[in-house]
Design a protein around this motif. Structure first.
Motif, PDB file in Angstrom:
ATOM      1  N   UNK A   1       2.581 -34.735  40.646  1.00 49.33           N
ATOM      2  CA  UNK A   1       2.845 -33.865  41.781  1.00 49.33           C
ATOM      3  C   UNK A   1       1.719 -32.855  41.968  1.00 49.33           C
TER       4      UNK A   1
ATOM      5  N   UNK B   1      11.947 -39.384  35.940  1.00 45.86           N
ATOM      6  CA  UNK B   1      12.001 -39.618  34.498  1.00 45.86           C
ATOM      7  C   UNK B   1      13.360 -40.155  34.053  1.00 45.86           C
TER       8      UNK B   1
ATOM      9  N   UNK C   1       6.320 -18.648  33.582  1.00 44.61           N
ATOM     10  CA  UNK C   1       4.971 -18.589  33.031  1.00 44.61           C
ATOM     11  C   UNK C   1       4.170 -17.451  33.587  1.00 44.61           C
TER      12      UNK C   1
ATOM     13  N   UNK D   1       9.923 -29.798  42.961  1.00 46.52           N
ATOM     14  CA  UNK D   1       9.093 -30.847  42.358  1.00 46.52           C
ATOM     15  C   UNK D   1       9.467 -31.100  40.901  1.00 46.52           C
TER      16      UNK D   1
ATOM     17  N   UNK E   1       1.955 -29.689  42.298  1.00 47.32           N
ATOM     18  CA  UNK E   1       2.128 -28.528  41.420  1.00 47.32           C
ATOM     19  C   UNK E   1       2.227 -28.944  39.958  1.00 47.32           C
TER      20      UNK E   1
ATOM     21  N   UNK F   1       4.467 -30.065  38.314  1.00 44.74           N
ATOM     22  CA  UNK F   1       5.894 -30.189  38.021  1.00 44.74           C
ATOM     23  C   UNK F   1       6.164 -30.443  36.549  1.00 44.74           C
ATOM     24  N   UNK F   2       5.462 -29.748  35.675  1.00 47.48           N
ATOM     25  CA  UNK F   2       5.768 -29.854  34.249  1.00 47.48           C
ATOM     26  C   UNK F   2       7.057 -29.096  33.969  1.00 47.48           C
ATOM     27  N   UNK F   3       7.728 -29.473  32.864  1.00 49.68           N
ATOM     28  CA  UNK F   3       8.941 -28.748  32.477  1.00 49.68           C
ATOM     29  C   UNK F   3       8.496 -27.528  31.678  1.00 49.68           C
ATOM     30  N   UNK F   4       8.652 -26.328  32.248  1.00 48.65           N
ATOM     31  CA  UNK F   4       8.046 -25.153  31.603  1.00 48.65           C
ATOM     32  C   UNK F   4       8.694 -24.802  30.273  1.00 48.65           C
ATOM     33  N   UNK F   5       9.921 -25.263  30.031  1.00 47.89           N
ATOM     34  CA  UNK F   5      10.595 -24.885  28.793  1.00 47.89           C
ATOM     35  C   UNK F   5      10.374 -25.886  27.673  1.00 47.89           C
ATOM     36  N   UNK F   6       9.584 -26.919  27.940  1.00 43.41           N
ATOM     37  CA  UNK F   6       9.342 -27.923  26.900  1.00 43.41           C
ATOM     38  C   UNK F   6       7.879 -27.875  26.473  1.00 43.41           C
TER      39      UNK F   6
ATOM     40  N   UNK G   1       9.060 -37.154  27.877  1.00 36.43           N
ATOM     41  CA  UNK G   1      10.252 -37.130  28.732  1.00 36.43           C
ATOM     42  C   UNK G   1      10.582 -38.438  29.467  1.00 36.43           C
ATOM     43  N   UNK G   2       9.603 -39.125  30.094  1.00 38.86           N
ATOM     44  CA  UNK G   2       9.975 -40.363  30.788  1.00 38.86           C
ATOM     45  C   UNK G   2      10.447 -41.455  29.840  1.00 38.86           C
TER      46      UNK G   2
ATOM     47  N   UNK H   1      14.129 -19.009  28.354  1.00 40.36           N
ATOM     48  CA  UNK H   1      12.758 -19.291  28.754  1.00 40.36           C
ATOM     49  C   UNK H   1      12.373 -18.404  29.934  1.00 40.36           C
TER      50      UNK H   1
ATOM     51  N   UNK I   1       1.989 -37.683  31.302  1.00 43.81           N
ATOM     52  CA  UNK I   1       3.402 -37.975  31.505  1.00 43.81           C
ATOM     53  C   UNK I   1       3.574 -39.174  32.445  1.00 43.81           C
TER      54      UNK I   1
ATOM     55  N   UNK J   1      12.490 -40.992  27.199  1.00 46.83           N
ATOM     56  CA  UNK J   1      13.733 -40.676  26.501  1.00 46.83           C
ATOM     57  C   UNK J   1      14.937 -41.363  27.118  1.00 46.83           C
TER      58      UNK J   1
ATOM     59  N   UNK K   1       2.901 -22.941  30.005  1.00 46.58           N
ATOM     60  CA  UNK K   1       2.416 -21.616  30.392  1.00 46.58           C
ATOM     61  C   UNK K   1       1.140 -21.247  29.645  1.00 46.58           C
TER      62      UNK K   1
END
Lengths: 372, 289
Positions: free
Chosen positions: A81, B190, B289, B182, A83, A85-90, A98-99, B286, A158, A101, A144
């Motif tokens: 994407x 996923x 960022x 997104x 942006x 679109x990463x998972x910020x909490x992982x 992730x894909x 969390x 990913x 799992x 982050x």
């Protein structure tokens, strides 16, 4: 790996037609760039491949399977994407994993049933993706704590880790600074060559399209304007839109009429006469109105008065070191010329210009279509 | 040492400017919070008598006696009961409503306004509404919970849940709107289904909002008063007398010292519970960022 095909696909949002009767066959292993200005329907087309939007009509195929009603997670495509679109909490590790799992994959060969990957298989794939994209030292960090370029590589990893049939990329470079963008462009082309997977790449940046694409699909107002290699769309633009969209500065276009009266056949414009490609001379009738196009880099300073096509009334000149852009007008129409090296032109003066017949493009003034 | 550190970082001019800007809020806090609170602590050291001297200073003895009394313990237990009934249910319902209303649909604003409406109704109105709901003869549910010592707290808690639902809804909805589309689309590709997406992506991403809401709801729970006063008046058989309600009861000239002790006790309980929530949960929250 698989081909991706649009067959008469349309997408309407209420009253807005985002994609209008799109027919496009993307070959297996190809890097297809969907290029166009914002709002042209390119992102909608990409999202329909992913299954994030449903087509209003028509068929979308991945390989030879119609996927209109297939769940996005079962289409075996992955997406990068704008942006990221990463998972910020992982952590980076978890993001890349992730894909793997939840989805099932044809790990045991294309004819065996799909299954989930084991922990060991997942680790192996993540390690491989991290190695290819140079992310090994960053695996335990959170997004982050990464730079823009690093996040972009995590997004690529990913997408890469599930070895999908096709990669979908939605303006993946637009959040990077100019230097990193140029560098990543080269890396993406290199990555594509190594993994030999179909890539559908959406951008509004013609430089990305020209440098990366196997073929470019140029879109405007939801319609496909031209499909061809970067060379095709530059050398023989199918219509005025493509002619003026590809190339910087844009192609000069002037209204004129075909005539063979009074010397060599040519296109009469206000303030001069353009030569005509030889193969077209016999096919144009006297007095036919045309739009004549010439790229700024194909116009040059005429050496002899007899070779002069048009006189440019110079308004300004920008010297950029390796080239000089001369802005002016011919018969009231704006014209730009790109000249190599230092040129002694002064605003207010005039410059005799010449162009080779084969560098002249002719378009129908009503339909905008190329005359061939 | 602190002074030296401070001087290395900030000039005198900056310090004075900072104090100038802070002065109004410090003044308000001192006048309306810190000074009354210290008064309260001080009053707690006075025992009031019906005869003779009105007040007699007994030091910390009154704190020792009252904070271990059966009455205080009962009030604390009722307060905890109220919090346990209202907070988890309110939180979950708020999340469910917000998830249901977080959609791009025509007319969704109407539903959002309806779900949020309880935030605009006063406690008194809410309590009267529930008084009517629960009326044994003309009510909608026709149950006699308000007169049943085993059910009264539950009935009062229902109205508490209802009243704060609008708040939970609005706060969670605002949180959901901050989750980038997104990221959820990436999760869809996923293979995350709707439930997994909610539990593994959305809720972790809005965890700061959820922690805030949890803390606020717990504090509101410990402070709940009006619905109890209106619905049950603390009864039947003192089964809905929470700490706040007992403090209200003790607000008479001959028991004001005990009331002060209870108030300080409630403050400490709230402080400890809030501190625990942060200590235990903040590591799992969390912050973007």
């Amino acid at each position: 790996m698989a081909s991706v095909t649009f067959e008469n696909v349309s997408k309407r949002f209420d009253d807005v037609v985002a994609v209008d009767d799109l027919d496009l066959a993307i070959a297996d292993g190809e890097l297809m760039v969907l290029l166009g200005p914002s709002g042209c329907g390119k992102t909608t087309a990409l999202r329909m491949i992913a299954g994030l939007e449903a087509a209003t009509s028509g068929k979308i195929l991945i390989g030879d399977q119609v996927v209109n009603h297939v769940d996005p997670a079962r289409r075996d495509v992955s997406m990068v994407f704008q942006s990221y679109a990463l998972y910020p909490h992982m952590t980076v590790q978890r993001n890349i994993e992730s894909p793997l799992l939840i989805r099932r994959y044809p790990v045991d060969g294309p004819d065996r049933p799909v299954r989930k990957l084991s922990k060991a298989e997942r680790n192996e794939r993540v390690a491989e993706a991290a190695r290819v994209l140079d992310l090994e030292p960053l695996l335990q960090r959170k997004p982050a704590a990464l730079s823009g370029g690093q996040r972009q590589r995590v997004a690529l990893a990913r997408a890469f880790v599930g070895r999908p049939k096709a990669f979908l990329m939605d303006e993946p470079l637009s959040n990077l600074d100019a230097k990193l963008r140029a560098q990543t462009r080269v890396e993406l082309v290199d990555l594509h060559r190594r993994i030999e997977t179909t890539v559908v790449y959406v951008t509004h940046d013609q430089v990305e399209a020209m440098t990366m694409a196997t073929r470019i699909a140029i879109m405007s107002n939801g319609r496909l304007q031209q499909l061809g290699t970067p060379r095709d769309v530059y050398d023989t633009p199918a219509n005025l839109f493509v002619a003026q969209f590809i190339g910087t500065p844009a192609m000069n276009c002037l209204p004129g009429t075909f005539t063979s009266v009074g010397g060599a056949a040519g296109i009469e414009v206000e303030g001069g006469r353009f030569p005509v490609p030889s193969k077209l001379q016999a096919r144009l009738e006297e007095g036919r109105p045309v739009t004549v196009g010439a790229r700024p880099e194909h116009l040059r300073v005429a050496e002899a008065p007899s070779g002069t096509a048009v006189e440019l009334q110079v308004r300004a000149a920008e010297w950029l070191g390796h080239e000089c852009l001369v802005f002016g007008s011919v018969g009231g129409e704006p014209v730009v010329v790109r000249l190599i090296g230092r040129v002694g032109v002064e605003p207010g003066g005039s410059l005799p210009l010449a162009v080779a017949p084969d560098d002249v493009h002719l378009f129908d003034p009503d339909s905008g279509r190329r005359l061939d | 040492m602190i002074a030296a550190w401070w001087h290395r970082r900030y000039s005198t001019r900056e310090t004075l400017l900072a104090l100038l800007f802070l002065a109004p809020s410090i003044a308000v806090f001192v006048a309306f919070f810190y000074r009354p609170f210290l008064n309260l602590v001080y009053w707690g050291t006075f025992e009031s008598r019906r005869r003779g001297a009105f007040f007699e200073s007994v030091g910390l003895r009154q704190y020792r006696e009252q904070l271990t009394s059966d009455d205080f313990r009962q009030g604390l237990w009722h307060s905890i009961q109220f919090v346990l009934y209202t907070v988890p249910t309110g939180l979950v319902l708020g999340i469910l409503l917000a998830v249901a209303a977080h959609r791009r649909l025509k007319g969704i604003k109407i539903f959002q306004a309806i779900f949020a409406s309880t935030i605009a109704s006063s406690v008194a109105v809410a309590s009267v509404v529930f008084f009517f709901f629960l009326n044994p003869t003309v009510g909608i549910f026709r149950v006699d919970w308000l007169n049943n010592p085993d059910m009264a707290m539950f009935a009062v808690a229902l109205s508490g849940i209802w009243r704060h639902l609008g708040l939970s809804f609005i706060i969670v909805l605002a949180g959901l709107q901050s989750v980038p589309d997104e990221v959820l689309e990436a999760a869809t590709l996923d293979g995350y289904g709707p439930v997994r997406r909610l539990l593994r992506i959305t809720l972790p991403l809005i965890s700061p909002v959820l922690l805030f809401l949890l803390v606020v709801l717990v504090i509101f729970g410990f402070q709940a008063f009006a619905e109890i006063e209106i619905l049950t008046g603390g009864g039947p058989a003192a089964s809905t007398e929470t700490l706040v309600f007992k403090i209200f009861r003790l607000n008479t000239p001959d028991s004001i010292g005990i009331g002060a002790v209870y108030s300080v006790g409630l403050f400490l309980v709230t402080l400890v519970v809030t501190g625990l929530q942060f200590a235990i949960l903040e590591r799992r929250v969390h912050y973007g960022d």
